[in-house]
Design a protein around this motif. Structure first.
Motif, PDB file in Angstrom:
ATOM      1  N   GLY A 193      78.108  82.455 156.363  1.00  0.00           N
ATOM      2  CA  GLY A 193      77.611  83.887 156.627  1.00  0.00           C
ATOM      3  C   GLY A 193      76.010  83.966 156.000  1.00  0.00           C
ATOM      4  N   ALA A 194      75.392  83.043 156.473  1.00  0.00           N
ATOM      5  CA  ALA A 194      74.106  83.083 155.743  1.00  0.00           C
ATOM      6  C   ALA A 194      72.913  83.518 156.907  1.00  0.00           C
ATOM      7  CB  ALA A 194      73.591  81.889 155.178  1.00  0.00           C
ATOM      8  N   ASN A 195      73.416  84.204 157.823  1.00  0.00           N
ATOM      9  CA  ASN A 195      72.156  84.435 159.018  1.00  0.00           C
ATOM     10  C   ASN A 195      71.661  85.828 158.314  1.00  0.00           C
ATOM     11  OD1 ASN A 195      75.015  85.032 159.686  1.00  0.00           O
ATOM     12  ND2 ASN A 195      74.251  86.769 160.869  1.00  0.00           N
ATOM     13  N   GLY A 225      71.812  89.364 155.101  1.00  0.00           N
ATOM     14  CA  GLY A 225      72.329  89.725 153.854  1.00  0.00           C
ATOM     15  C   GLY A 225      72.079  89.023 152.528  1.00  0.00           C
ATOM     16  N   ILE A 226      73.294  88.868 151.685  1.00  0.00           N
ATOM     17  CA  ILE A 226      73.143  88.040 150.415  1.00  0.00           C
ATOM     18  C   ILE A 226      73.124  86.418 150.752  1.00  0.00           C
ATOM     19  CG2 ILE A 226      74.461  87.468 148.548  1.00  0.00           C
ATOM     20  CD1 ILE A 226      75.541  90.556 148.656  1.00  0.00           C
ATOM     21  N   GLY A 227      73.991  86.101 151.696  1.00  0.00           N
ATOM     22  CA  GLY A 227      73.894  84.705 151.950  1.00  0.00           C
ATOM     23  C   GLY A 227      72.688  84.057 152.449  1.00  0.00           C
ATOM     24  N   ARG A 284      77.939  82.148 162.215  1.00  0.00           N
ATOM     25  CA  ARG A 284      78.786  81.978 163.462  1.00  0.00           C
ATOM     26  C   ARG A 284      78.051  82.208 165.004  1.00  0.00           C
ATOM     27  NH1 ARG A 284      82.722  87.257 163.263  1.00  0.00           N
ATOM     28  NH2 ARG A 284      81.127  88.756 162.535  1.00  0.00           N
ATOM     29  N   THR A 337      86.893  81.547 160.856  1.00  0.00           N
ATOM     30  CA  THR A 337      88.312  81.699 161.374  1.00  0.00           C
ATOM     31  C   THR A 337      88.731  80.799 162.330  1.00  0.00           C
ATOM     32  OG1 THR A 337      87.388  83.211 162.945  1.00  0.00           O
ATOM     33  CG2 THR A 337      87.865  84.204 160.726  1.00  0.00           C
ATOM     34  N   ILE A 353      83.816  90.030 155.353  1.00  0.00           N
ATOM     35  CA  ILE A 353      83.866  91.268 156.003  1.00  0.00           C
ATOM     36  C   ILE A 353      84.698  92.224 155.291  1.00  0.00           C
ATOM     37  CG2 ILE A 353      83.644  90.246 158.309  1.00  0.00           C
ATOM     38  CD1 ILE A 353      86.571  90.829 158.788  1.00  0.00           C
ATOM     39  N   VAL A 404      82.426  83.835 147.026  1.00  0.00           N
ATOM     40  CA  VAL A 404      82.206  85.248 146.853  1.00  0.00           C
ATOM     41  C   VAL A 404      82.737  86.061 147.027  1.00  0.00           C
ATOM     42  CG1 VAL A 404      79.965  86.750 147.452  1.00  0.00           C
ATOM     43  CG2 VAL A 404      79.801  84.328 147.371  1.00  0.00           C
ATOM     44  N   LYS A 453      90.229  90.124 149.068  1.00  0.00           N
ATOM     45  CA  LYS A 453      89.392  89.336 147.909  1.00  0.00           C
ATOM     46  C   LYS A 453      90.331  89.141 146.700  1.00  0.00           C
ATOM     47  CE  LYS A 453      85.130  89.237 149.904  1.00  0.00           C
ATOM     48  NZ  LYS A 453      84.479  88.035 149.902  1.00  0.00           N
ATOM     49  N   PRO A 483      78.147  89.460 143.634  1.00  0.00           N
ATOM     50  CA  PRO A 483      76.886  89.778 143.293  1.00  0.00           C
ATOM     51  C   PRO A 483      76.795  91.362 142.761  1.00  0.00           C
ATOM     52  CG  PRO A 483      77.515  89.891 145.683  1.00  0.00           C
ATOM     53  CD  PRO A 483      78.604  89.534 144.779  1.00  0.00           C
ATOM     54  N   GLY A 484      77.738  91.807 142.668  1.00  0.00           N
ATOM     55  CA  GLY A 484      77.935  93.375 142.415  1.00  0.00           C
ATOM     56  C   GLY A 484      77.340  94.360 143.658  1.00  0.00           C
ATOM     57  N   THR A 530      73.619  96.181 152.041  1.00  0.00           N
ATOM     58  CA  THR A 530      73.679  95.457 153.135  1.00  0.00           C
ATOM     59  C   THR A 530      74.466  95.850 154.177  1.00  0.00           C
ATOM     60  OG1 THR A 530      75.808  94.202 152.513  1.00  0.00           O
ATOM     61  CG2 THR A 530      73.921  93.253 151.568  1.00  0.00           C
ATOM     62  N   LEU A 586      77.446  94.981 155.131  1.00  0.00           N
ATOM     63  CA  LEU A 586      78.757  95.167 154.785  1.00  0.00           C
ATOM     64  C   LEU A 586      79.283  96.531 154.319  1.00  0.00           C
ATOM     65  CD1 LEU A 586      80.941  92.682 153.733  1.00  0.00           C
ATOM     66  CD2 LEU A 586      80.620  94.187 151.917  1.00  0.00           C
ATOM     67  N   ASN A 587      78.360  97.189 153.691  1.00  0.00           N
ATOM     68  CA  ASN A 587      78.570  98.633 153.422  1.00  0.00           C
ATOM     69  C   ASN A 587      77.788  99.689 153.996  1.00  0.00           C
ATOM     70  OD1 ASN A 587      76.235  98.155 151.875  1.00  0.00           O
ATOM     71  ND2 ASN A 587      77.270  97.565 150.222  1.00  0.00           N
TER      72      ASN A 587
HETATM   73  N1  LIG Z   1      77.167  94.022 149.423  1.00  0.00           N
HETATM   74  C1  LIG Z   1      77.998  94.295 148.649  1.00  0.00           C
HETATM   75  O1  LIG Z   1      77.802  94.971 147.666  1.00  0.00           O
HETATM   76  C2  LIG Z   1      78.963  93.156 148.193  1.00  0.00           C
HETATM   77  C3  LIG Z   1      79.567  93.220 146.730  1.00  0.00           C
HETATM   78  C4  LIG Z   1      80.387  92.214 146.365  1.00  0.00           C
HETATM   79  C5  LIG Z   1      80.506  91.202 147.299  1.00  0.00           C
HETATM   80  N2  LIG Z   1      79.940  91.191 148.402  1.00  0.00           N
HETATM   81  C6  LIG Z   1      80.375  89.948 149.177  1.00  0.00           C
HETATM   82  O2  LIG Z   1      79.106  89.174 149.503  1.00  0.00           O
HETATM   83  C7  LIG Z   1      79.260  88.317 150.744  1.00  0.00           C
HETATM   84  C8  LIG Z   1      78.113  88.884 151.513  1.00  0.00           C
HETATM   85  O3  LIG Z   1      78.314  90.079 152.192  1.00  0.00           O
HETATM   86  P1  LIG Z   1      76.909  90.916 152.323  1.00  0.00           P
HETATM   87  O4  LIG Z   1      77.010  92.029 151.822  1.00  0.00           O
HETATM   88  O5  LIG Z   1      75.705  90.095 152.518  1.00  0.00           O
HETATM   89  O6  LIG Z   1      77.467  91.341 154.066  1.00  0.00           O
HETATM   90  P2  LIG Z   1      76.783  91.124 155.392  1.00  0.00           P
HETATM   91  O7  LIG Z   1      75.133  91.390 155.173  1.00  0.00           O
HETATM   92  O8  LIG Z   1      77.641  91.791 156.457  1.00  0.00           O
HETATM   93  O9  LIG Z   1      76.951  89.435 155.702  1.00  0.00           O
HETATM   94  C9  LIG Z   1      78.102  89.097 155.972  1.00  0.00           C
HETATM   95  C10 LIG Z   1      77.950  87.598 156.680  1.00  0.00           C
HETATM   96  O10 LIG Z   1      79.262  87.111 156.842  1.00  0.00           O
HETATM   97  C11 LIG Z   1      79.327  86.449 158.234  1.00  0.00           C
HETATM   98  N3  LIG Z   1      80.598  86.657 158.848  1.00  0.00           N
HETATM   99  C12 LIG Z   1      81.429  87.460 159.175  1.00  0.00           C
HETATM  100  N4  LIG Z   1      82.703  86.913 159.710  1.00  0.00           N
HETATM  101  C13 LIG Z   1      82.471  85.672 159.722  1.00  0.00           C
HETATM  102  C14 LIG Z   1      83.151  84.495 160.316  1.00  0.00           C
HETATM  103  N5  LIG Z   1      84.480  84.835 160.851  1.00  0.00           N
HETATM  104  N6  LIG Z   1      82.730  83.293 160.279  1.00  0.00           N
HETATM  105  C15 LIG Z   1      81.441  83.026 159.605  1.00  0.00           C
HETATM  106  N7  LIG Z   1      80.671  84.031 159.095  1.00  0.00           N
HETATM  107  C16 LIG Z   1      81.139  85.180 159.231  1.00  0.00           C
HETATM  108  C17 LIG Z   1      78.451  87.730 158.830  1.00  0.00           C
HETATM  109  O11 LIG Z   1      77.827  87.205 160.065  1.00  0.00           O
HETATM  110  P3  LIG Z   1      77.750  87.928 161.551  1.00  0.00           P
HETATM  111  O12 LIG Z   1      76.085  88.580 161.334  1.00  0.00           O
HETATM  112  O13 LIG Z   1      77.796  87.096 162.647  1.00  0.00           O
HETATM  113  O14 LIG Z   1      78.637  89.360 161.413  1.00  0.00           O
HETATM  114  C18 LIG Z   1      77.219  87.892 157.839  1.00  0.00           C
HETATM  115  O15 LIG Z   1      76.249  86.698 157.950  1.00  0.00           O
HETATM  116  C19 LIG Z   1      80.681  88.671 151.280  1.00  0.00           C
HETATM  117  O16 LIG Z   1      81.744  87.829 150.622  1.00  0.00           O
HETATM  118  C20 LIG Z   1      80.911  89.949 150.631  1.00  0.00           C
HETATM  119  O17 LIG Z   1      82.172  90.336 150.421  1.00  0.00           O
HETATM  120  C21 LIG Z   1      79.336  92.032 148.877  1.00  0.00           C
END
Ligand SMILES: NC(=O)c1ccc[n+]([C@@H]2O[C@H](COP(=O)([O-])OP(=O)(O)OC[C@H]3O[C@@H](n4cnc5c(N)ncnc54)[C@H](OP(=O)(O)O)[C@@H]3O)[C@@H](O)[C@H]2O)c1
Length: 236
Positions: free
Chosen positions: A9-11, A13-15, A34, A59, A87, A136, A163, A189-190, A194, A196-197
């Motif tokens: 999931g590194a395209n 956000g945090i990844g 993906r 998935t 997600i 994560v 989670k 990460p807290g 992004t 996600l929210n």
């Molecule tokens: N943001 C926060 O405040 C926060 C806090 C605590 C934990 N986290 C965790 O940090 C991690 C990264 O989240 P983020 O905030 O950076 O969110 P994000 O920007 O939405 O990034 C999520 C990433 O996961 C990918 N993904 C979703 N479904 C997938 C699948 N079936 N297979 C492969 N990749 C998939 C997305 O790809 P697409 O672009 O293709 O959708 C995207 O690259 C998550 O596990 C999240 O739960 C985030």
């Protein structure tokens, strides 16, 4: 020995930022995404030669197997597996209103996806001198902290409970690995702004959120079977 990391999931956000920070520490990093086009664009945007795009939908069993085959061509060991793909499909939806299908979707990615990644890549992680698997997670998945009101009060059943189940993977695989096997731990990460929210204001930058994950990934301390936040070990 050359070090290798795989971040799902590194395209964006945090990844994406975790990939950058590990690549800057001389890891060869596999950037998992993906969507092929988004993944390739992400690699290009980082402008570093030690990053390889690996298509992976967590998935999809065939997609995970294909990602293993591609990585096997490049290396016979994996030092870091970072299960970052996640997600929150019920963001803003109350537990009483979430559809069963949405709840299942959250578990497909955050629990079953992470489980399959761990099982599939474990043999490669076992070949590293000190392999680590990092899941994560979120502090909202700590039942203790959420119940005590020590986290954001975002009561989203799909995200939080999947989670929590992800944390259970960390605990149970950690018990199996013991002190002589690879390490597995969860890190949050807290709150980080992004997609996600829905880019809610007031969170960390992705570079700040990613640094918490990267610092634990690079740490010499053994955190096997624990879940962590910026302050250290979190309660279950
Ligand atoms: N943001 C926060 O405040 C926060 C806090 C605590 C934990 N986290 C965790 O940090 C991690 C990264 O989240 P983020 O905030 O950076 O969110 P994000 O920007 O939405 O990034 C999520 C990433 O996961 C990918 N993904 C979703 N479904 C997938 C699948 N079936 N297979 C492969 N990749 C998939 C997305 O790809 P697409 O672009 O293709 O959708 C995207 O690259 C998550 O596990 C999240 O739960 C985030």
């Amino acid at each position: 020995m050359k070090k290798f990391a795989f971040v799902t999931g590194a395209n964006k956000g945090i990844g994406l930022e975790v990939v950058r920070q590990l690549a800057e520490k001389d890891y060869h990093v596999f950037l998992g995404a993906r969507n092929e086009e988004l993944g390739k664009q992400a690699v290009k945007s980082l402008g570093l030669s030690n990053i390889t795009f690996i298509p992976v939908d967590v998935t999809n069993t065939e997609s995970i197997q294909n990602s293993l085959a591609k990585i096997n061509v490049i290396t016979n060991h994996l030092d870091l597996l970072i299960n970052n793909a996640g997600i929150a499909p019920d963001f803003n939806i109350k537990p009483s209103e979430i559809k069963l299908e949405t709840l299942r979707q959250a578990f497909e990615v955050n629990f079953f996806g992470t489980f399959q990644m761990i099982q599939t890549f474990l043999p490669l992680v076992n070949k590293s001198e000190r392999g680590k698997i990092i899941n994560v997670t979120t502090d909202m998945a700590s039942q203790t902290m959420f119940d005590r009101g020590e986290t954001d009060p975002i009561n989203i059943l799909g995200y939080n409970s999947s989670k929590t189940a992800n944390n259970s993977l960390t605990l149970t695989f950690g018990k199996e690995f013991g002190s002589n096997g690879p390490e597995i731990f969860g890190v949050t990460p807290g709150f980080t702004t992004t997609d996600l929210n829905h880019n809610s204001a007031g969170g960390k930058t992705t570079a700040e959120g990613a640094k918490i994950i990267a610092d634990f990934a690079l740490s010499n301390i053994n955190y096997n079977g624990k879940i962590l936040n910026a302050n250290g070990i979190m309660p279950w």
